[in-house]
Write an enzyme that holds these catalytic residues in place. Structure first.
Site, mmCIF file in Angstrom:
data_model
loop_
_atom_site.group_PDB
_atom_site.id
_atom_site.type_symbol
_atom_site.label_atom_id
_atom_site.label_comp_id
_atom_site.label_asym_id
_atom_site.label_seq_id
_atom_site.Cartn_x
_atom_site.Cartn_y
_atom_site.Cartn_z
ATOM 1 N N GLU B 130 35.893 -21.269 9.202
ATOM 2 C CA GLU B 130 35.800 -22.091 7.992
ATOM 3 C C GLU B 130 36.625 -21.477 6.869
ATOM 4 O OE1 GLU B 130 34.982 -25.134 8.362
ATOM 5 O OE2 GLU B 130 33.273 -25.318 7.033
ATOM 6 N N THR B 183 39.587 -31.337 -1.711
ATOM 7 C CA THR B 183 38.443 -30.443 -1.900
ATOM 8 C C THR B 183 38.657 -29.582 -3.142
ATOM 9 O OG1 THR B 183 38.095 -30.380 0.469
ATOM 10 C CG2 THR B 183 37.040 -28.663 -0.794
#
Lengths: 312, 312
Positions: B130, B183
Site C-alpha cells: 500500500e 487521492t
C-alpha cells in the site's frame, strides 16, 4: 408520612479514551436521598449529612432540589416534598458526587409520585441539576449513576445515551488522594484545538475499548486505555500520576486513568481479587509519595440507582 | 506447473465516523491474482487484465509483486513466481483497488508456499505494498480485504487490528460516479488541527457505531453515521453529494458516506432488498444530476480474501 429513600452510585466519567462520552457506575459507594411527601406545595431541604457543611440548602442551588423541581415542572403538578441528603461521596473528588445526589433525589421523588417516568426519562432533569452544580450540563456522570454499567453519551443534541455491555469480571479500584483540584483548573489546561492525528488515535482507542467490552477481551480493554486528549495536560496537576500508574499496572491493573476531571484515579482489572491487590499497591505507593489516600475497590454497578426503602 | 488463484474483495475505508480507523469488505466485487511457481528465482508480472493499461509491470512498482517480495524477504528463501493480475475493481475509485490486488497476491503466494503465514501475519506485507502504491501505509483497506467483515485499526505502532461483529442483515450499496478525484486532492483539503469539540463528536459516533454493530441495532448504526472530520471538506469535491445522500436516505439507507477518499460513495442498509432499492434510487438521482454512475449492492464479505483454484 409517605416517604422514599434511594441510593445512587458513584461514577467514573471520561474513562481514559472516552473523554466526555463514557462513564461507568461503581457498586461500593454513593449518595442517599430520602424524600418525604408533605401537604403544603414546594420543596424544602430538611437535612444534609456528611458534606462538611459545604453544600447549599437553598432549593434554587441544592442539586437534589433543582433536579426534583425540573421533574415537577415537567410533571405539571405542584407537589410538596421535604428532601434529606446523606453524602456517601466526597465533594469535588471526580467521582460524580453532585450527579449521585441529583440522581438519588430523582429516583426517590419519581417513586413517590408512583413512577410516572421511565428511568431514562429522568436524565434531562439530572442534567439540569448538573448544570446548576457544575456550570456545565454534562451527562457522563448522571447517565451511568442513573442507568448503571458503562454508558456512552453518543450525542447531546438530541441526547443519545447507550448502555454498553459490561464483562462479568471487570472490577474497579478507586484512589482518592488527599489534595484539592479545582474542576475549573482541570478544564482550563485542555486545548481548544488538537492535531487531527490525536483525534484519530483517540477514536481508535475508544472504538477498541467499546469492542473490548462487548468481546469481553480484557487485553483489548487494556491496550485501549490511552487518552491523548485530556490526560497529558491533567496528569501534571496530579502528584505522582505516572509513578502511581506504573505501580498499579505492575500489580495487574488493565490500565489507570483520571476519574472525571480528577483528582481521583481509577484502575480497571479482571477479577475481584486483582482489584484488592491493586488497592494494596495503591496504598503503598501513596505512602512512598507521602500523600494520604482513600482507596476503594468494587464491582461495576450494573443496575444504577435504586430505591432502598418506601414508607406508605 | 503449480499455481494458485485467489480473490480479494473490494473494501470501504473510513466508513463515515471511522476516519482512518474503520473499513469493511464487500462480497460483490474484487481482484483476482494467479501465482505460478517457476524454476528460476525472482518475481515477474506476466499479465495484467482490465486495468486500461494503467498499472505498472515492474516488480518494484507493481503492488502484487511488492507485496509478495515483502513476504519472501521475511520468509528468507528465494522462490520464483510469475504473477497474473485480473482487475475486478476500477482504479482510483476509493474501493481499495490497490489493496485488493496486494491481498489477493499474498493469499495466493502464501498458499503456494504451503501457508507458512497465518492470515493476520500477511498484513504487514500488504501494508508495504500500500505504501508503494499510495505513498502511505494505511491498513484500513488491506485489513478488511484480508480478514473480511468490519475491521478496526486501533493502532499502527504496533499494529493492532480487531475484527468487529457484523450484523447478519447489514448490506451495502456502492455508487461509483464517472469522474476522477485525486487521492492527493482529497487528502489536501483536510485540516491538520481540529476543534476538540469535533474530536469528541467523532469519538461519540464511532463508539456508537461499534456498539451498534455488536448490538445489531440498525437505528444506532444509522444515528452514528456522521463524520465531522473529513466529510465536510471532501463532500464539496463530489458533485451532488448532499442531494444523493438525501435521495438514498429517503430510499431507506441507514446512512451514506464517502468510501475511502472517494469519489465512490457507500450506503448501508438493513436487508438485501433495501440495498437494491437504494441502488435504484442512486441510478435515478445520478440521471437527474447528469452524471454517469456504476452501482453495486452487496452483502458484507465476512471471510475476506480466499483461494479460488489450486493446481498442483
Amino acid at each position: 408520612m409517605k416517604s422514599v429513600k434511594a441510593f445512587a452510585p458513584a461514577t467514573v466519567a471520561n474513562v481514559s479514551c472516552g473523554f466526555d462520552i463514557l462513564g461507568f457506575a461503581i457498586d461500593a459507594m454513593g449518595d442517599y436521598v430520602e424524600v418525604f411527601r408533605k401537604e403544603e406545595p414546594g420543596l424544602k431541604v430538611i437535612s444534609i449529612e456528611d458534606d462538611g457543611g459545604k453544600l447549599p440548602w437553598e432549593v434554587e442551588k441544592n442539586t437534589c432540589a433543582v433536579a426534583i423541581q425540573a421533574m415537577l415542572d415537567d410533571y405539571g403538578q405542584e407537589i410538596g416534598m421535604d428532601i434529606a441528603l446523606k453524602k456517601g461521596l466526597p465533594l469535588g473528588s471526580g467521582m460524580g458526587s453532585s450527579a449521585a445526589s441529583a440522581v438519588a433525589a430523582l429516583v426517590a421523588a419519581n417513586r413517590l409520585l408512583g413512577d410516572p417516568y421511565e428511568r431514562k426519562d429522568l436524565l434531562p432533569f439530572a442534567i439540569v441539576a448538573e448544570k446548576a452544580a457544575c456550570g456545565a450540563g454534562h451527562a457522563d456522570n448522571v447517565a451511568p449513576s442513573l442507568l448503571g454499567g458503562f454508558v456512552l453519551i453518543r450525542d447531546y443534541h438530541p441526547l443519545d445515551v447507550i448502555k454498553l455491555h459490561v464483562p462479568d469480571s471487570l472490577y474497579c479500584t478507586l484512589l482518592h488522594p488527599h489534595f484539592q483540584l479545582n474542576t475549573s483548573d482541570s478544564r482550563s489546561v485542555l486545548r481548544d484545538a488538537i492535531p487531527l492525528k490525536h483525534s484519530t488515535i483517540q477514536s481508535g482507542n475508544v472504538a477498541g475499548f467499546v469492542s473490548g467490552l462487548y468481546q469481553e477481551d480484557y487485553e483489548l480493554i487494556s491496550r485501549s486505555m490511552r487518552d491523548v486528549i485530556a490526560e497529558p495536560y491533567r496528569a501534571v496537576l496530579i502528584p505522582g500520576f505516572y509513578e502511581v500508574r506504573e505501580a498499579l499496572k505492575a500489580a495487574g491493573a488493565l490500565g489507570m486513568g483520571i476519574s472525571g476531571s480528577g483528582p481521583t484515579l481509577f484502575a480497571l482489572s479482571k477479577g475481584a481479587e486483582k482489584s484488592k491487590e491493586i488497592a494494596k499497591a495503591a496504598e503503598e505507593i501513596y505512602q512512598n509519595i507521602g500523600l494520604g489516600v482513600d482507596v476503594y475497590y468494587s464491582a461495576i454497578n450494573t443496575r444504577g440507582a435504586y430505591v432502598l426503602e418506601e414508607n406508605k
